[in-house]
Design an enzyme around this catalytic site. Structure first.
Site, mmCIF file in Angstrom:
data_model
loop_
_atom_site.group_PDB
_atom_site.id
_atom_site.type_symbol
_atom_site.label_atom_id
_atom_site.label_comp_id
_atom_site.label_asym_id
_atom_site.label_seq_id
_atom_site.Cartn_x
_atom_site.Cartn_y
_atom_site.Cartn_z
ATOM 1 N N ILE A 141 -8.296 -60.193 75.419
ATOM 2 C CA ILE A 141 -7.250 -60.012 76.425
ATOM 3 C C ILE A 141 -7.591 -60.777 77.703
ATOM 4 O O ILE A 141 -6.723 -61.413 78.318
ATOM 5 C CB ILE A 141 -7.087 -58.500 76.710
ATOM 6 C CG1 ILE A 141 -6.502 -57.797 75.474
ATOM 7 C CG2 ILE A 141 -6.241 -58.258 77.961
ATOM 8 C CD1 ILE A 141 -6.601 -56.270 75.500
ATOM 9 N N GLY A 142 -8.847 -60.730 78.127
ATOM 10 C CA GLY A 142 -9.253 -61.409 79.358
ATOM 11 C C GLY A 142 -9.089 -62.919 79.253
ATOM 12 O O GLY A 142 -8.594 -63.571 80.183
ATOM 13 N N TYR A 150 -15.131 -43.143 74.830
ATOM 14 C CA TYR A 150 -14.298 -44.288 75.232
ATOM 15 C C TYR A 150 -12.956 -43.798 75.783
ATOM 16 O O TYR A 150 -12.487 -44.249 76.820
ATOM 17 C CB TYR A 150 -14.084 -45.208 74.028
ATOM 18 C CG TYR A 150 -13.178 -46.389 74.292
ATOM 19 C CD1 TYR A 150 -13.628 -47.496 74.999
ATOM 20 C CD2 TYR A 150 -11.859 -46.393 73.829
ATOM 21 C CE1 TYR A 150 -12.786 -48.580 75.247
ATOM 22 C CE2 TYR A 150 -11.017 -47.468 74.068
ATOM 23 C CZ TYR A 150 -11.487 -48.560 74.774
ATOM 24 O OH TYR A 150 -10.652 -49.623 75.018
ATOM 25 N N THR A 186 -12.303 -60.268 85.083
ATOM 26 C CA THR A 186 -13.630 -59.934 84.561
ATOM 27 C C THR A 186 -13.530 -59.816 83.042
ATOM 28 O O THR A 186 -12.493 -59.408 82.499
ATOM 29 C CB THR A 186 -14.173 -58.620 85.170
ATOM 30 O OG1 THR A 186 -13.354 -57.528 84.742
ATOM 31 C CG2 THR A 186 -14.205 -58.690 86.688
ATOM 32 N N GLY A 187 -14.611 -60.189 82.351
ATOM 33 C CA GLY A 187 -14.531 -60.219 80.892
ATOM 34 C C GLY A 187 -13.485 -61.216 80.436
ATOM 35 O O GLY A 187 -12.705 -60.944 79.533
ATOM 36 N N SER A 212 -6.035 -47.917 78.429
ATOM 37 C CA SER A 212 -5.827 -47.950 76.984
ATOM 38 C C SER A 212 -4.953 -46.764 76.617
ATOM 39 O O SER A 212 -5.018 -45.714 77.275
ATOM 40 C CB SER A 212 -7.154 -47.840 76.234
ATOM 41 O OG SER A 212 -6.903 -47.619 74.848
HETATM 42 N N1 LIG Z 1 -8.359 -54.810 71.971
HETATM 43 C C1 LIG Z 1 -7.762 -53.634 72.056
HETATM 44 O O1 LIG Z 1 -7.181 -53.141 71.087
HETATM 45 C C2 LIG Z 1 -7.765 -52.884 73.371
HETATM 46 C C3 LIG Z 1 -6.910 -51.778 73.483
HETATM 47 C C4 LIG Z 1 -6.886 -51.050 74.666
HETATM 48 C C5 LIG Z 1 -7.703 -51.425 75.713
HETATM 49 N N2 LIG Z 1 -8.523 -52.507 75.598
HETATM 50 C C6 LIG Z 1 -9.356 -52.859 76.762
HETATM 51 O O2 LIG Z 1 -9.048 -54.180 77.145
HETATM 52 C C7 LIG Z 1 -10.219 -54.792 77.701
HETATM 53 C C8 LIG Z 1 -10.521 -56.091 76.953
HETATM 54 O O3 LIG Z 1 -10.707 -55.768 75.589
HETATM 55 P P1 LIG Z 1 -10.806 -56.890 74.434
HETATM 56 O O4 LIG Z 1 -10.430 -56.209 73.176
HETATM 57 O O5 LIG Z 1 -10.143 -58.123 74.867
HETATM 58 O O6 LIG Z 1 -12.394 -57.072 74.403
HETATM 59 P P2 LIG Z 1 -13.352 -58.244 73.840
HETATM 60 O O7 LIG Z 1 -12.617 -59.178 72.955
HETATM 61 O O8 LIG Z 1 -14.544 -57.514 73.293
HETATM 62 O O9 LIG Z 1 -13.770 -58.975 75.179
HETATM 63 C C9 LIG Z 1 -14.471 -58.275 76.163
HETATM 64 C C10 LIG Z 1 -14.794 -59.225 77.294
HETATM 65 O O10 LIG Z 1 -15.462 -58.499 78.322
HETATM 66 C C11 LIG Z 1 -16.757 -59.065 78.539
HETATM 67 N N3 LIG Z 1 -17.596 -57.943 78.951
HETATM 68 C C12 LIG Z 1 -17.892 -56.812 78.273
HETATM 69 N N4 LIG Z 1 -18.660 -56.017 79.016
HETATM 70 C C13 LIG Z 1 -18.852 -56.654 80.203
HETATM 71 C C14 LIG Z 1 -19.541 -56.353 81.394
HETATM 72 N N5 LIG Z 1 -20.244 -55.210 81.535
HETATM 73 N N6 LIG Z 1 -19.512 -57.232 82.417
HETATM 74 C C15 LIG Z 1 -18.815 -58.386 82.307
HETATM 75 N N7 LIG Z 1 -18.148 -58.746 81.210
HETATM 76 C C16 LIG Z 1 -18.169 -57.878 80.164
HETATM 77 C C17 LIG Z 1 -17.103 -59.770 77.230
HETATM 78 O O11 LIG Z 1 -18.024 -60.827 77.366
HETATM 79 P P3 LIG Z 1 -19.627 -60.555 77.244
HETATM 80 O O12 LIG Z 1 -19.826 -59.689 76.042
HETATM 81 O O13 LIG Z 1 -20.226 -61.926 77.137
HETATM 82 O O14 LIG Z 1 -19.994 -59.883 78.528
HETATM 83 C C18 LIG Z 1 -15.739 -60.331 76.882
HETATM 84 O O15 LIG Z 1 -15.440 -61.458 77.690
HETATM 85 C C19 LIG Z 1 -11.321 -53.749 77.617
HETATM 86 O O16 LIG Z 1 -11.405 -53.048 78.832
HETATM 87 C C20 LIG Z 1 -10.839 -52.838 76.498
HETATM 88 O O17 LIG Z 1 -11.399 -51.560 76.615
HETATM 89 C C21 LIG Z 1 -8.563 -53.241 74.447
#
Ligand SMILES: NC(=O)c1ccc[n+]([C@@H]2O[C@H](COP(=O)([O-])OP(=O)(O)OC[C@H]3O[C@@H](n4cnc5c(N)ncnc54)[C@H](OP(=O)(O)O)[C@@H]3O)[C@@H](O)[C@H]2O)c1
Length: 251
Positions: A19-20, A151, A13-14, A138
């Site tokens: 990361i996804g 968060y 998902t996402g 996280s």
């Molecule tokens: N980057 C970091 O430093 C970090 C650190 C710790 C944890 N995380 C966690 O890792 C995960 C991915 O983070 P990321 O940084 O890769 O985020 P990102 O680059 O913002 O990507 C988020 C992805 O999730 C999708 N998304 C968001 N809300 C959604 C929903 N309600 N339903 C379906 N799709 C949804 C977005 O697409 P759309 O907007 O088109 O829906 C996008 O594909 C998250 O859970 C985040 O909290 C990230």
């Protein structure tokens, strides 16, 4: 690649960004049929084209139960099962105590907690013995961080969901684990600093200075942890939280 996910059905998902997207690419390269979700159709289409291989994009908001039903109906018809489920969709924004709004709370808990709960619960009929569920935690779930309490609390909730669900799933042969990244260079991270490129770089530089390895991580480094949790290499790892944070939360 060694085809470690040959003939497997994986859901990320996402899976359109960060990361996804990196994980979906790695899972597809390892031979899985990967289903990715996201809320924006144009971004989903671009990600499907970028991933290549056996990939299907389904526009679905993890916080909307009818979207999850549509996603899983499609997978049930095509495959009848899910081998790997990465509940990765999520994210957040920053507000200090005193300024937290109902919208802020609902948005973050909706994405990171409600979305994860129903992403997994609705997949249960398709999760057979030997399948692996991976939740996106996280490091902030075990830390205090100014302006980031909602968060951080949502990610602490995710960590406990894994602990409790392995008891609910006892004897079913379904593993549930959490991957908890430190700062990873993604759109979701840099946008915490707003639109300004200099401010975004400032955030990355500051975060890098807080990590014992001296840098922020790349999405591919989390994808490799997700691959470990997805395969039988982690066959006795269950209810665990694996940190991939360059040491940031370990000191
Ligand atoms: N980057 C970091 O430093 C970090 C650190 C710790 C944890 N995380 C966690 O890792 C995960 C991915 O983070 P990321 O940084 O890769 O985020 P990102 O680059 O913002 O990507 C988020 C992805 O999730 C999708 N998304 C968001 N809300 C959604 C929903 N309600 N339903 C379906 N799709 C949804 C977005 O697409 P759309 O907007 O088109 O829906 C996008 O594909 C998250 O859970 C985040 O909290 C990230």
């Amino acid at each position: 690649m060694s085809n470690r996910l040959a003939n497997k059905v994986a859901v990320v998902t996402g899976g359109t960004s960060g990361i996804g997207l990196a994980t979906a690419k790695l899972f597809a390269a390892e031979g899985a049929h990967v289903y990715i979700t996201g809320r924006r159709q144009d971004v989903l289409n671009a990600a499907v084209a970028e991933i290549g291989g056996k990939v299907t994009g389904v526009k679905a908001d993890s916080g909307k139960l009818e979207d999850l039903d549509r996603l899983y109906d499609q997978i049930k018809t095509a495959h009848g099962r899910i081998d790997v489920l990465f509940a990765n969709a999520g994210g957040g924004s920053m507000l200090p105590l005193g300024q937290i709004t109902e919208e802020h709370y609902d948005d973050i808990f909706g994405r990171n907690v409600k979305g994860v709960v129903f992403t997994v619960q609705k997949a249960l009929p398709l999760l057979k013995e030997g399948s692996s569920v991976i939740l996106a935690g996280s490091i902030v779930g075990i830390e205090g961080n100014a302006n980031f309490s909602i968060y951080s609390a949502s990610k602490a909730a995710v960590r406990n969901l894994a602990r409790s669900w392995i008891l609910d799933l006892k004897g079913k042969g379904v593993r549930v684990n959490v991957v908890s990244p430190g700062p990873i260079h993604t759109t979701g991270l840099v946008e915490l600093a707003g639109d300004d490129k200099a401010q975004q770089q400032g955030l990355l530089d500051y975060l890098a200075s807080t990590v014992p390895l001296g840098r922020v991580g790349e999405p591919e480094e989390i994808a490799k942890v997700a691959l470990f949790l997805a395969t039988d290499d982690s066959s006795f790892v269950n209810g665990a939280e694996i940190f991939a944070d360059g040491g940031k939360a370990q000191v």
